[in-house]
Write a protein that holds these residues in place. Structure first.
Motif, short mmCIF file in Angstrom:
data_model
loop_
_atom_site.label_atom_id
_atom_site.label_comp_id
_atom_site.label_asym_id
_atom_site.label_seq_id
_atom_site.Cartn_x
_atom_site.Cartn_y
_atom_site.Cartn_z
N PRO A 193 0.82 -1.22 0.00
CA PRO A 193 0.00 0.00 0.00
C PRO A 193 0.85 1.26 0.00
CG PRO A 193 -0.80 -1.56 1.63
CD PRO A 193 0.49 -2.10 1.12
N ALA A 194 2.12 1.12 0.38
CA ALA A 194 3.01 2.29 0.41
C ALA A 194 3.16 2.93 -0.96
CB ALA A 194 4.37 1.90 0.95
N TYR A 195 2.81 2.21 -2.04
CA TYR A 195 2.94 2.81 -3.37
C TYR A 195 2.17 4.11 -3.42
CZ TYR A 195 -1.79 1.70 -5.04
OH TYR A 195 -3.14 1.67 -5.21
N ASN A 196 1.14 4.11 -2.64
CA ASN A 196 0.22 5.21 -2.51
C ASN A 196 0.87 6.49 -2.01
OD1 ASN A 196 -2.30 6.09 -2.59
ND2 ASN A 196 -2.90 5.20 -0.63
N LEU A 197 1.96 6.32 -1.27
CA LEU A 197 2.67 7.48 -0.73
C LEU A 197 3.86 7.83 -1.62
CD1 LEU A 197 2.82 6.18 2.94
CD2 LEU A 197 1.19 7.82 1.99
N GLY A 198 4.01 7.06 -2.69
CA GLY A 198 5.21 7.22 -3.51
C GLY A 198 5.14 8.41 -4.44
N LYS A 199 6.32 8.84 -4.84
CA LYS A 199 6.41 9.89 -5.83
C LYS A 199 7.62 9.51 -6.67
CE LYS A 199 7.22 14.75 -5.93
NZ LYS A 199 8.64 14.60 -6.12
N ILE A 200 7.44 9.52 -7.98
CA ILE A 200 8.58 9.18 -8.83
C ILE A 200 9.30 10.47 -9.17
CG2 ILE A 200 9.31 8.12 -10.99
CD1 ILE A 200 7.84 6.02 -9.65
N ASP A 201 10.55 10.54 -8.79
CA ASP A 201 11.34 11.72 -9.11
C ASP A 201 12.26 11.35 -10.28
OD1 ASP A 201 13.08 13.80 -9.31
OD2 ASP A 201 13.40 14.02 -7.15
N PHE A 202 11.76 11.62 -11.49
CA PHE A 202 12.52 11.19 -12.67
C PHE A 202 13.88 11.88 -12.77
CE2 PHE A 202 8.22 9.95 -13.97
CZ PHE A 202 8.48 8.65 -14.34
N GLU A 203 13.98 13.06 -12.13
CA GLU A 203 15.25 13.78 -12.20
C GLU A 203 16.29 13.09 -11.31
OE1 GLU A 203 15.68 16.53 -14.18
OE2 GLU A 203 13.71 15.87 -14.86
N ASP A 204 15.81 12.42 -10.29
CA ASP A 204 16.76 11.88 -9.31
C ASP A 204 16.22 10.57 -8.71
OD1 ASP A 204 18.90 11.63 -7.62
OD2 ASP A 204 18.25 13.16 -6.20
N LEU A 205 16.02 9.59 -9.57
CA LEU A 205 15.47 8.31 -9.13
C LEU A 205 16.32 7.66 -8.04
CD1 LEU A 205 14.37 6.62 -12.48
CD2 LEU A 205 12.90 7.26 -10.57
N ASN A 206 17.61 7.90 -8.11
CA ASN A 206 18.53 7.16 -7.23
C ASN A 206 19.03 7.96 -6.03
OD1 ASN A 206 18.62 4.64 -8.70
ND2 ASN A 206 19.49 5.88 -10.33
N PHE A 207 18.35 9.04 -5.71
CA PHE A 207 18.69 9.83 -4.53
C PHE A 207 20.13 10.32 -4.57
CE2 PHE A 207 14.97 7.51 -3.37
CZ PHE A 207 14.27 8.34 -2.52
N LYS A 208 20.58 10.76 -5.74
CA LYS A 208 21.95 11.29 -5.82
C LYS A 208 21.99 12.70 -5.28
CE LYS A 208 24.18 8.25 -8.94
NZ LYS A 208 23.53 7.61 -10.10
N ASN A 209 20.92 13.47 -5.55
CA ASN A 209 20.94 14.88 -5.16
C ASN A 209 19.99 15.22 -4.02
OD1 ASN A 209 22.78 15.38 -7.28
ND2 ASN A 209 21.05 15.38 -8.71
#
Ligand SMILES: *[C@@H]1O[C@H](CO)[C@@H](O)[C@H](O)[C@H]1NC(C)=O
Ligand SMILES: *[C@@H]1O[C@H](CO)[C@@H](O)[C@H](O)[C@H]1NC(C)=O
Ligand SMILES: *[C@@H]1O[C@H](CO)[C@@H](O)[C@H](O)[C@H]1NC(C)=O
Length: 346
Positions: A193-209
């Motif tokens: 159900p956590a997908y529901n809280l998700g946000k896709i950050d296409f600029e920074d999918l891998n948490f680099k910035n």
């Protein structure tokens, strides 16, 4: 009728209130006990009641060497399927396989190494699998990580994103032809159900910035899975591909996936919470039920793109809707995994 003892102050023949209470307490205890037990059954969730046999079928279960996955393997093997466990570690392989073989009285259970944090490892797994089997009827994308500390995989992905989504995407891609050669076949993804809280950050999918938050990374990866189920079903409808796909939500289950949760870090708190958690959370076997249902229920053979929870179809929330978002995530995954065309391996 025996005479009731007469109590001073009460008219003769009236029973002693204390005696009434004494004769009632078993009933009160039974009622409370029944309620507590009923609630526990409620927390255990729905069960898959299908008696379908899977003789001659071949299945892969990622993470099938522990937790929910182990019960999926057990269930499939009892139904007659040949099951390959795709496992990150081979450490306890022998004992796990031996235990499962004894329990199911089936010799057709095998374990092969497949580390979803590594494209190379996924490739070797698929190569080894294809040497043994020409068919694949069920691909159960079950393995997952939750709330892990920040880690970037050897392929350059944030770990949640790779294990929960990219790794399974890649595995599905490499096995797509085999699935198509085995129709009707099914892919079942595990989401939460956590997908529901998700946000896709296409600029920074891998948490680099951006600052790393395990909960955000987890939710993002689970949203990616939900988006994919939808996009996959759009791109490869069952009528054309013969491959049906669903996502399953197992519920809140006691497994090692919670090992990174804060309360598990403190031995004392952990000890205090253990009975409470036992009561409130599902056993892994119960958590396996919806995924098993998505694989074996006859009614679902041609059903594609939906989400299931407690063996029932549930709607996605709005966050997973939106054709453009679904397609964008699909495109981005192909690009990042360097896949030219989905399912095309040579
Ligand atoms: C990070 O990932 C690498 C490779 O996937 C693994 O070997 C390593 O143990 C991980 N580190 C932590 C802290 O989990
Ligand atoms: C399962 O998830 C993978 C990775 O997110 C995706 O490639 C695939 O299309 C999904 N399949 C289903 C049935 O959801
Ligand atoms: C995804 O890629 C396809 C093919 O390259 C392209 O036609 C489509 O516009 C892309 N979609 C999005 C949302 O980026």
């Amino acid at each position: 009728m025996p005479d009731s003892p007469t109590i001073p102050g009460l008219p003769p023949g009236m029973p002693d209130p204390e005696a009434i209470f004494q004769s009632w307490w078993p009933i009160i205890i039974a009622l409370v006990g029944g309620f507590v037990y009923g609630l526990r059954l409620y927390f255990r969730g729905a069960r898959c009641t299908s008696e379908a046999k899977l003789d001659g079928k071949v299945a892969i279960v990622t993470g099938g060497n522990g937790g929910i996955g182990q019960y999926i393997v057990e269930d499939f093997a009892k139904r007659g399927a040949k099951v390959y466990i795709a496992a990150k570690n081979e450490e306890n392989a022998d004992s796990v396989v031996k235990e499962l073989r004894t329990k199911t009285k089936s010799e057709a259970i095998f374990l092969m190494k497949c580390d979803l944090t590594s494209k190379k490892s996924i490739e070797s797994f698929v190569e080894a699998f294809k040497k043994k089997e020409e068919n694949l009827h069920f691909l159960v994308n079950n393995a997952g990580v939750m709330m892990a500390p920040k880690n970037i995989t050897e392929d350059g992905f944030e770990e949640h994103l790779q294990v929960n989504h990219m790794g399974h995407f890649y595995l599905t891609h490499l096995l797509f032809n085999t699935l198509k050669a085995s129709v009707p076949s099914r892919v079942v993804n595990t989401t939460a159900p956590a997908y529901n809280l998700g946000k896709i950050d296409f600029e920074d999918l891998n948490f680099k910035n951006r600052e790393y938050q395990a909960s955000e990374a987890y939710a993002q990866s689970k949203l990616a899975v939900a988006l994919f189920t939808k996009e996959f079903a759009k791109k490869y409808p069952f009528e054309d591909s013969g491959v049906a796909m669903t996502s399953a939500i197992p519920g809140v289950v006691r497994t090692k996936i919670h090992r990174h949760m804060p309360f598990q870090q403190n031995g004392f708190i952990n000890l205090m919470f253990t009975p409470v958690l036992w009561y409130l959370m599902k056993h892994a076997e119960d958590g396996a039920q919806t995924t098993i249902f998505c694989c074996v229920a006859d009614a679902l053979t041609s059903v594609s793109g939906y989400l299931y929870k407690e063996c029932l179809r549930v709607p996605y929330t709005d966050i997973a809707e939106g054709d453009e978002l679904q397609e964008q995530m699909w495109n981005e995954s192909l690009k990042l995994l360097k896949i030219k065309e989905f399912g095309k391996t040579d």
